[in-house]
Scaffold this motif. Structure first.
Motif, PDB file in Angstrom:
ATOM      1  N   LYS A  74       0.834  -1.200   0.000  1.00  0.00           N
ATOM      2  CA  LYS A  74       0.000   0.000   0.000  1.00  0.00           C
ATOM      3  C   LYS A  74       0.871   1.253   0.000  1.00  0.00           C
ATOM      4  CE  LYS A  74      -3.928   2.040   2.503  1.00  0.00           C
ATOM      5  NZ  LYS A  74      -4.831   1.859   3.670  1.00  0.00           N
ATOM      6  N   THR A  75       1.900   1.256   0.823  1.00  0.00           N
ATOM      7  CA  THR A  75       2.822   2.392   0.869  1.00  0.00           C
ATOM      8  C   THR A  75       3.532   2.583  -0.460  1.00  0.00           C
ATOM      9  OG1 THR A  75       3.167   2.088   3.252  1.00  0.00           O
ATOM     10  CG2 THR A  75       4.847   3.335   2.054  1.00  0.00           C
ATOM     11  N   TRP A  76       3.969   1.482  -1.070  1.00  0.00           N
ATOM     12  CA  TRP A  76       4.670   1.541  -2.351  1.00  0.00           C
ATOM     13  C   TRP A  76       3.745   2.084  -3.446  1.00  0.00           C
ATOM     14  CZ3 TRP A  76       9.547   1.297  -3.986  1.00  0.00           C
ATOM     15  CH2 TRP A  76       9.806   1.034  -5.331  1.00  0.00           C
ATOM     16  N   LEU A  77       2.532   1.595  -3.478  1.00  0.00           N
ATOM     17  CA  LEU A  77       1.576   2.067  -4.482  1.00  0.00           C
ATOM     18  C   LEU A  77       1.278   3.553  -4.298  1.00  0.00           C
ATOM     19  CD1 LEU A  77      -0.868  -0.973  -4.444  1.00  0.00           C
ATOM     20  CD2 LEU A  77       0.523  -0.263  -6.393  1.00  0.00           C
ATOM     21  N   TRP A  78       1.013   3.960  -3.051  1.00  0.00           N
ATOM     22  CA  TRP A  78       0.711   5.362  -2.787  1.00  0.00           C
ATOM     23  C   TRP A  78       1.856   6.257  -3.241  1.00  0.00           C
ATOM     24  CZ3 TRP A  78      -3.462   7.695  -2.723  1.00  0.00           C
ATOM     25  CH2 TRP A  78      -4.589   7.307  -1.982  1.00  0.00           C
ATOM     26  N   SER A  79       3.087   5.824  -2.981  1.00  0.00           N
ATOM     27  CA  SER A  79       4.238   6.661  -3.323  1.00  0.00           C
ATOM     28  C   SER A  79       4.366   6.881  -4.822  1.00  0.00           C
ATOM     29  CB  SER A  79       5.526   6.030  -2.775  1.00  0.00           C
ATOM     30  OG  SER A  79       5.858   4.843  -3.485  1.00  0.00           O
ATOM     31  N   HIS A  80       3.791   5.975  -5.622  1.00  0.00           N
ATOM     32  CA  HIS A  80       3.892   6.109  -7.079  1.00  0.00           C
ATOM     33  C   HIS A  80       2.588   6.582  -7.714  1.00  0.00           C
ATOM     34  CE1 HIS A  80       7.407   3.600  -6.163  1.00  0.00           C
ATOM     35  NE2 HIS A  80       7.934   4.204  -7.202  1.00  0.00           N
ATOM     36  N   LEU A  81       1.589   6.852  -6.876  1.00  0.00           N
ATOM     37  CA  LEU A  81       0.336   7.404  -7.383  1.00  0.00           C
ATOM     38  C   LEU A  81       0.174   8.872  -6.995  1.00  0.00           C
ATOM     39  CD1 LEU A  81      -2.094   4.448  -6.597  1.00  0.00           C
ATOM     40  CD2 LEU A  81      -1.067   5.031  -8.802  1.00  0.00           C
ATOM     41  N   THR A  82       1.121   9.402  -6.210  1.00  0.00           N
ATOM     42  CA  THR A  82       1.071  10.793  -5.787  1.00  0.00           C
ATOM     43  C   THR A  82       1.055  11.711  -7.008  1.00  0.00           C
ATOM     44  OG1 THR A  82       2.295  10.262  -3.779  1.00  0.00           O
ATOM     45  CG2 THR A  82       2.240  12.573  -4.433  1.00  0.00           C
ATOM     46  N   GLY A  83       0.161  12.664  -6.976  1.00  0.00           N
ATOM     47  CA  GLY A  83       0.071  13.601  -8.090  1.00  0.00           C
ATOM     48  C   GLY A  83      -0.883  13.170  -9.179  1.00  0.00           C
ATOM     49  N   THR A  84      -1.509  12.007  -9.007  1.00  0.00           N
ATOM     50  CA  THR A  84      -2.501  11.535  -9.971  1.00  0.00           C
ATOM     51  C   THR A  84      -3.899  11.689  -9.379  1.00  0.00           C
ATOM     52  OG1 THR A  84      -2.665   9.227  -9.222  1.00  0.00           O
ATOM     53  CG2 THR A  84      -0.822   9.787 -10.676  1.00  0.00           C
ATOM     54  N   ASP A  85      -4.906  11.446 -10.176  1.00  0.00           N
ATOM     55  CA  ASP A  85      -6.295  11.474  -9.700  1.00  0.00           C
ATOM     56  C   ASP A  85      -6.795  10.069  -9.387  1.00  0.00           C
ATOM     57  OD1 ASP A  85      -6.570  14.261  -9.934  1.00  0.00           O
ATOM     58  OD2 ASP A  85      -6.974  14.100 -12.082  1.00  0.00           O
ATOM     59  N   ILE A  86      -5.879   9.143  -9.198  1.00  0.00           N
ATOM     60  CA  ILE A  86      -6.246   7.753  -8.916  1.00  0.00           C
ATOM     61  C   ILE A  86      -6.543   7.577  -7.430  1.00  0.00           C
ATOM     62  CG2 ILE A  86      -5.438   5.359  -8.947  1.00  0.00           C
ATOM     63  CD1 ILE A  86      -3.669   6.159 -11.349  1.00  0.00           C
ATOM     64  N   GLU A  87      -7.653   6.929  -7.130  1.00  0.00           N
ATOM     65  CA  GLU A  87      -8.037   6.637  -5.753  1.00  0.00           C
ATOM     66  C   GLU A  87      -7.665   5.199  -5.409  1.00  0.00           C
ATOM     67  OE1 GLU A  87     -12.188   7.320  -5.414  1.00  0.00           O
ATOM     68  OE2 GLU A  87     -12.078   9.437  -6.001  1.00  0.00           O
ATOM     69  N   LEU A  88      -7.095   5.004  -4.227  1.00  0.00           N
ATOM     70  CA  LEU A  88      -6.779   3.665  -3.739  1.00  0.00           C
ATOM     71  C   LEU A  88      -7.673   3.373  -2.544  1.00  0.00           C
ATOM     72  CD1 LEU A  88      -3.252   2.103  -3.155  1.00  0.00           C
ATOM     73  CD2 LEU A  88      -5.139   1.708  -1.590  1.00  0.00           C
ATOM     74  N   SER A  89      -8.494   2.340  -2.663  1.00  0.00           N
ATOM     75  CA  SER A  89      -9.362   1.907  -1.566  1.00  0.00           C
ATOM     76  C   SER A  89      -8.835   0.585  -1.017  1.00  0.00           C
ATOM     77  CB  SER A  89     -10.803   1.727  -2.050  1.00  0.00           C
ATOM     78  OG  SER A  89     -11.306   2.935  -2.583  1.00  0.00           O
ATOM     79  N   ASP A  90      -8.717   0.494   0.285  1.00  0.00           N
ATOM     80  CA  ASP A  90      -8.207  -0.709   0.944  1.00  0.00           C
ATOM     81  C   ASP A  90      -9.362  -1.428   1.643  1.00  0.00           C
ATOM     82  OD1 ASP A  90      -6.909  -2.676   2.325  1.00  0.00           O
ATOM     83  OD2 ASP A  90      -5.547  -1.351   3.411  1.00  0.00           O
ATOM     84  N   ALA A  91      -9.769  -2.567   1.095  1.00  0.00           N
ATOM     85  CA  ALA A  91     -10.862  -3.355   1.672  1.00  0.00           C
ATOM     86  C   ALA A  91     -10.346  -4.593   2.394  1.00  0.00           C
ATOM     87  CB  ALA A  91     -11.841  -3.761   0.577  1.00  0.00           C
ATOM     88  N   SER A  92      -9.069  -4.580   2.766  1.00  0.00           N
ATOM     89  CA  SER A  92      -8.439  -5.776   3.324  1.00  0.00           C
ATOM     90  C   SER A  92      -9.149  -6.292   4.571  1.00  0.00           C
ATOM     91  CB  SER A  92      -6.969  -5.491   3.643  1.00  0.00           C
ATOM     92  OG  SER A  92      -6.275  -5.100   2.478  1.00  0.00           O
ATOM     93  N   ARG A  93      -9.657  -5.394   5.400  1.00  0.00           N
ATOM     94  CA  ARG A  93     -10.307  -5.826   6.639  1.00  0.00           C
ATOM     95  C   ARG A  93     -11.832  -5.781   6.550  1.00  0.00           C
ATOM     96  NH1 ARG A  93      -6.579  -3.319  11.574  1.00  0.00           N
ATOM     97  NH2 ARG A  93      -4.541  -3.760  10.619  1.00  0.00           N
ATOM     98  N   ASP A  94     -12.340  -5.285   5.436  1.00  0.00           N
ATOM     99  CA  ASP A  94     -13.790  -5.114   5.308  1.00  0.00           C
ATOM    100  C   ASP A  94     -14.464  -6.205   4.485  1.00  0.00           C
ATOM    101  OD1 ASP A  94     -13.533  -2.692   6.690  1.00  0.00           O
ATOM    102  OD2 ASP A  94     -13.097  -1.620   4.827  1.00  0.00           O
ATOM    103  N   ARG A  95     -13.723  -6.829   3.600  1.00  0.00           N
ATOM    104  CA  ARG A  95     -14.287  -7.821   2.704  1.00  0.00           C
ATOM    105  C   ARG A  95     -13.711  -9.188   3.031  1.00  0.00           C
ATOM    106  NH1 ARG A  95     -18.600  -6.580  -0.117  1.00  0.00           N
ATOM    107  NH2 ARG A  95     -17.935  -7.365  -2.145  1.00  0.00           N
ATOM    108  N   ALA A  96     -14.525 -10.207   2.910  1.00  0.00           N
ATOM    109  CA  ALA A  96     -14.078 -11.586   3.123  1.00  0.00           C
ATOM    110  C   ALA A  96     -13.650 -12.192   1.787  1.00  0.00           C
ATOM    111  CB  ALA A  96     -15.193 -12.410   3.735  1.00  0.00           C
ATOM    112  N   LEU A  97     -12.746 -13.149   1.858  1.00  0.00           N
ATOM    113  CA  LEU A  97     -12.251 -13.834   0.666  1.00  0.00           C
ATOM    114  C   LEU A  97     -12.195 -15.324   0.961  1.00  0.00           C
ATOM    115  CD1 LEU A  97     -11.251 -12.998  -2.182  1.00  0.00           C
ATOM    116  CD2 LEU A  97      -8.931 -12.998  -1.274  1.00  0.00           C
ATOM    117  N   ILE A  98     -12.928 -16.094   0.151  1.00  0.00           N
ATOM    118  CA  ILE A  98     -12.997 -17.550   0.292  1.00  0.00           C
ATOM    119  C   ILE A  98     -12.465 -18.178  -0.987  1.00  0.00           C
ATOM    120  CG2 ILE A  98     -14.565 -19.538   0.392  1.00  0.00           C
ATOM    121  CD1 ILE A  98     -16.415 -17.941   2.116  1.00  0.00           C
ATOM    122  N   SER A  99     -11.760 -19.296  -0.840  1.00  0.00           N
ATOM    123  CA  SER A  99     -11.289 -20.035  -2.014  1.00  0.00           C
ATOM    124  C   SER A  99     -11.822 -21.460  -1.957  1.00  0.00           C
ATOM    125  CB  SER A  99      -9.752 -20.057  -2.040  1.00  0.00           C
ATOM    126  OG  SER A  99      -9.278 -20.748  -3.168  1.00  0.00           O
TER     127      SER A  99
END
Length: 369
Positions: free
Chosen positions: A131-156
């Motif tokens: 997340k930190t790496w992505l943010w550092s390379h998206l600075t200055g853009t209009d791109i939004e980063l949403s983190d759903a890591s703790r909000d969404r479940a993932l089943i395989s």
């Protein structure tokens, strides 16, 4: 330290799972037993809670162009509903993380598609770093980063019968969803996101949805006889399929060319990206080491960190090893000096102070029929 709990934690405890700490989460390592769970996936199907994994959404103009500079793979290959397994690279060509990029909106090249949406599934242990790496390379853009890591479940759900077992619970035809394809769907009458991806070497699906729907789906499939499986079986399954584990087989010091992931590097198809110059140099000069598959002689098991020897000299290190349940053979992944990485090469692994014979073999060790 208080461990994080996934939405499926109560169900896992109720099913008598043996829990362990993993990347700050309390996760099931096994239910009925690793071998039993492993075989259930190979024979029919198994169910995994992978809600601990990182889940990001990038949305805005130029998302794919921004990601193109962070990975060696050509993401312009992707169309709507397609995905690419790839790696984030540092300037030295080392792997920050391996991840899957899912294009969830039409690409910018499509008419009227100036806003792109991409889902990224990353490793649990590297979620904050990524997340930190992505943010550092998206600075200055209009791109939004949403983190759903703790909000969404993932089943395989993984195994040769995965599609047949999941199909009754969704109105959409799973036969029409190809490998590494994904779509929005409905499961148990509720919205869900479904991808034909996995980490076991078998056919299967990864499902992201809200916690309540995930819990209901877990309980429904378990009641229908799908075996709940833990991290232990997930590890033996992925190792038989020779899939890399971040932090063991690949990390910030290993390049995709060293790790046998050259198929992810599309130098001829794209422009500049972080780490490109290092990969170009490695391709031109050759790498000094390579990740290989080993089969041990006898029943000796090579473990992470064990030295690999050739004529008494240390020439490499084991990164992962186990007694493969399906094959009933001790297998391992190891980095060895490039001249010794050819299939058929005889080496030794130092097991508890004693050199034990090993042979370099073709990967994967196991391939689904």
């Amino acid at each position: 330290m208080t461990l994080l709990q996934t939405p499926l934690y109560p169900a896992c405890v109720e099913q008598n799972a043996r829990m362990t700490e993993f990347a700050g989460w309390s996760m099931p390592v096994q239910f009925g037993g690793i071998k039993q769970e492993h075989q259930a996936v190979r024979d029919r199907a198994g169910l995994f809670d992978i809600s601990h994994m990182g889940k990001f959404e990038l949305k805005g103009p130029g998302v794919m162009a921004a990601l193109q500079r962070l990975v060696p793979s050509n993401l312009e290959r992707l169309g709507l509903g397609q995905a690419q397994y790839t790696v984030l690279l540092n300037p030295e060509g080392g792997i920050i993380d391996d991840l899957i990029v899912y294009l969830t909106s039409p690409p910018a090249s499509a008419p009227g598609s100036d806003i792109e949406t991409v889902t990224l599934i990353v490793n649990a242990a590297t979620t904050d770093k990524d997340k930190t790496w992505l943010w550092s390379h998206l600075t200055g853009t209009d791109i939004e980063l949403s983190d759903a890591s703790r909000d969404r479940a993932l089943i395989s759900i993984q195994g040769p019968a995965a599609a047949a077992l999941l199909q009754p619970h969704t109105p959409h035809s799973l036969d029409q969803l190809g490998r590494f394809a994904h779509r929005d769907t409905v499961l148990l009458g509720q919205p869900a996101w479904l991808a034909r991806t996995g980490y076991t070497g078998e056919d299967g699906f990864e499902i992201m949805t809200d916690p309540d729907t995930a819990l209901a789906l877990w309980q429904t499939l378990s009641a229908e006889g799908v075996a709940p499986c833990g991290l232990g079986a997930r590890d033996t399954l992925r190792l038989e399929a020779a899939m890399a584990l971040y932090g063991q087989d690949i990390d910030d010091t290993t390049s995709p060319l060293e790790a046998g992931l050259s198929w992810l590097v599309h130098l001829d198809e794209k422009g500049d990206f972080i780490g490109r110059s290092r990969l170009e140099a490695q391709k031109a000069q050759g790498v000094s080491r390579r990740l290989v598959g080993l089969v041990m002689e006898g029943r000796h098991i090579a473990r992470h960190g064990y030295p690999v020897l050739h004529q008494g000299d240390r020439v490499g290190t084991v990164t992962s090893g186990t007694l493969a349940p399906t094959l009933n053979l001790p297998i391992a992944l190891a980095y060895v000096a490039a001249p010794l990485a050819k299939v058929g090469q005889i080496l030794e692994v130092e097991v508890r102070g004693e050199p034990r014979a090993a042979k370099v073999v073709k990967r994967p060790f196991y391939r689904a029929k």
